[in-house]
Enzyme design. Structure first.
Site, PDB file in Angstrom:
ATOM      1  N   HIS A  83      48.313  28.917  47.355  1.00 17.72           N
ATOM      2  CA  HIS A  83      48.456  30.167  46.613  1.00 17.72           C
ATOM      3  C   HIS A  83      49.729  30.849  47.088  1.00 17.72           C
ATOM      4  CE1 HIS A  83      47.521  33.890  44.552  1.00 17.72           C
ATOM      5  NE2 HIS A  83      48.004  34.491  45.617  1.00 17.72           N
ATOM      6  N   ASP A 162      36.190  40.038  40.766  1.00 14.28           N
ATOM      7  CA  ASP A 162      37.605  40.314  41.013  1.00 14.28           C
ATOM      8  C   ASP A 162      38.298  40.759  39.731  1.00 14.28           C
ATOM      9  OD1 ASP A 162      40.133  40.305  42.514  1.00 14.28           O
ATOM     10  OD2 ASP A 162      40.641  38.780  41.039  1.00 14.28           O
ATOM     11  N   ARG A 169      41.671  48.619  40.001  1.00 10.93           N
ATOM     12  CA  ARG A 169      42.664  48.961  41.034  1.00 10.93           C
ATOM     13  C   ARG A 169      44.031  49.208  40.409  1.00 10.93           C
ATOM     14  NH1 ARG A 169      42.685  43.893  44.242  1.00 10.93           N
ATOM     15  NH2 ARG A 169      44.361  44.867  45.424  1.00 10.93           N
ATOM     16  N   SER A 184      40.761  39.709  46.966  1.00 10.08           N
ATOM     17  CA  SER A 184      41.020  39.398  45.564  1.00 10.08           C
ATOM     18  C   SER A 184      41.596  37.989  45.423  1.00 10.08           C
ATOM     19  CB  SER A 184      41.991  40.448  45.002  1.00 10.08           C
ATOM     20  OG  SER A 184      42.548  40.032  43.791  1.00 10.08           O
ATOM     21  N   LYS A 188      39.190  34.108  44.218  1.00  8.21           N
ATOM     22  CA  LYS A 188      39.500  33.205  43.097  1.00  8.21           C
ATOM     23  C   LYS A 188      39.736  31.788  43.601  1.00  8.21           C
ATOM     24  CE  LYS A 188      42.572  36.283  41.936  1.00  8.21           C
ATOM     25  NZ  LYS A 188      43.184  37.511  41.542  1.00  8.21           N
TER      26      LYS A 188
HETATM   27  N1  URA Z   1      47.231  39.180  43.453  1.00 11.40           N
HETATM   28  C1  URA Z   1      45.880  39.125  43.335  1.00 11.40           C
HETATM   29  O1  URA Z   1      45.336  38.141  42.851  1.00 11.40           O
HETATM   30  N2  URA Z   1      45.171  40.185  43.768  1.00 11.40           N
HETATM   31  C2  URA Z   1      45.733  41.280  44.312  1.00 11.40           C
HETATM   32  O2  URA Z   1      45.034  42.174  44.691  1.00 11.40           O
HETATM   33  C3  URA Z   1      47.134  41.316  44.433  1.00 11.40           C
HETATM   34  C4  URA Z   1      47.873  40.242  43.990  1.00 11.40           C
END
Ligand code: URA
Length: 428
Positions: A83, A162, A169, A184, A188
């Site tokens: 990621h 999320d 957010r 977050s 995922k």
């Molecule tokens: N990317 C994400 O997936 N979540 C966040 O909170 C910030 C960047």
């Protein structure tokens, strides 16, 4: 369960939540029993008061388990993924997924779209005619079984907490909290059912994290959270004071990924791919040392296997690499004085590409994939007056409007800046 108002008050007053309080809050939010205004108040309390590592792990786990986890029962190969927190010109996912799939692991990569000024892996791949990024969980697993890798968007069943919390957010000034960001991102990724995860936390002018200190804090928290949740993780803090590679934009980045998969990639991009891929092969014991991991990966980039795997993946997802992928007309940006390329304002470049039509200004808006930029000079290199610094690919009328802004994204000085270091830190 404590009523939501008491959970919010505990965080407001700087207290620590139990695992079950966090689970109740997240489950209640997904079920619609905890309301948006309550979750927004709680997120703001977290922004101001922070969370401990154990609270962050509990939040990550609750959000991850709010939806389905991909199931790989009986699958013989370890699952890995990477990621990145998002950088200008970072096309490393396009290379790593097929490359790793040639090395005895599989990669069920769930990727995202452009965020702010940074590009998105899904948008890049959609520049290939026919390429599908909306696979069902069943299609995703089927392609991984057959080919060894896939790159697709999250299904609506993965980490729904999320999706709901991130949207909240975004409109309540609560994106900035490091524990909320960590939970977050990881919720995922962990829904992919991984054995190992490599994290690339970008740092600098073109990144979400502007300072090494904040990038390190996020990287450490994510690695420790994965450890608590039983997934091996490493993180690199990498430089984002200039684009990764030479190309920025959707079609041109796919082209540069194809060059890299053919063993002809730019050195910084290749280095990033070898470092992240090497950590993953070591993590799942598909290599015995950093050197052997790099040698395996490098061989697959040079012997055509990684390129062939990319072609297989694209075909399995409906893409036609042999169909035309046009690029707009080139326009040069030249140095107005001699000196050294001292700074590149990546965010300004990203915003310029969006304004030219190469990115979105509203959710779901169409993108002109043919827009892009090629960087012709790298940071700290000497430049002559009138020397081309970059080439932008854009329709002539749109280019006329944006050209003056773009020129100011390149800063030339009498002396070079300190030499850029691609990998600032590695966290294990
Ligand atoms: N990317 C994400 O997936 N979540 C966040 O909170 C910030 C960047």
């Amino acid at each position: 369960m404590l009523p939501p108002v008491q959970i919010i008050a505990r965080k407001r007053d700087g207290g620590e939540h139990t695992r079950s309080e966090i689970a109740a809050l997240v489950e209640g939010y997904v079920a619609g029993e905890v309301h948006d205004h309550q979750m927004a108040a709680w997120a703001m309390a977290v922004c101001l008061r922070g969370m401990t590592e154990s609270e962050t792990a509990a939040l990550t786990e609750s959000m991850w388990r709010s939806g389905v986890t991909l199931q790989w029962d009986g699958h013989p190969l370890p699952r890995v993924d990477k990621h990145s927190t998002g950088g200008i010109g970072d096309k490393s996912s396009l290379i790593l997924a097929p490359l790793l799939a040639c090395c005895g692991v599989c990669v069920p990569m769930v990727a995202g779209r452009a965020l702010g000024a940074t590009g998105g892996t899904l948008d890049k791949l959609e520049s290939i005619p026919g390429f599908r990024t909306n696979l069902s969980a069943r299609e995703l697993s089927g392609i991984v079984e057959r080919i060894g890798c896939v790159i697709t968007g999250a299904t609506s069943e993965m980490a729904p907490a999320d999706r709901k919390l991130y949207a909240l957010r975004d409109v309540t000034a609560t994106v900035e909290s490091i524990p909320l960001i960590a939970a977050s991102i990881l919720s995922k990724k962990l829904a992919e059912g991984l054995d190992a995860l490599a994290l690339d936390v970008k740092c600098g002018a073109g990144a979400f994290m502007k300072t090494v200190a904040r990038a390190r804090e996020l990287a450490q928290l994510m690695v420790r959270t994965c450890e608590r949740l039983g997934v091996r993780a490493t993180a690199l803090v990498t430089d984002m004071n200039q684009p990764t590679g030479r190309m920025v934009g959707n079609t041109v980045e796919v082209n540069e990924a194809l060059e890299t998969l053919s063993g002809r990639g730019p050195s910084d991009l290749v280095e990033l791919v070898l470092a992240l891929g090497g950590d993953l092969l070591l993590g799942v014991k598909r290599a015995e040392s950093v050197q052997s991991a790099r040698a395996i990966l490098s061989q697959k980039l040079h012997n055509g296997q990684a390129l062939e795997k990319f072609r297989e993946m694209v075909a399995a997802q409906g893409g036609a690499l042999d169909r035309p992928r046009p690029i707009e007309t080139p326009h040069l940006v030249c140095a107005d004085r001699a000196g050294f390329l001292f700074a590149i304002h990546g965010e300004q470049i990203g915003q310029a590409l969006i304004a030219l039509g190469g990115g979105r200004t509203s959710i779901g808006a169409p993108i002109n994939h043919a827009i892009g930029m090629e960087l012709l000079v790298r940071l700290a290199e000497p430049v002559e007056r009138e020397q081309p610094l970059a080439r932008f690919f854009a329709p002539a009328d749109a280019w006329q409007r944006i050209a003056p802004t773009v020129r100011s994204a390149f800063c030339i000085a009498d002396a070079p800046p300190p030499a850029p270091v691609l990998i600032a830190e590695r966290i294990q």
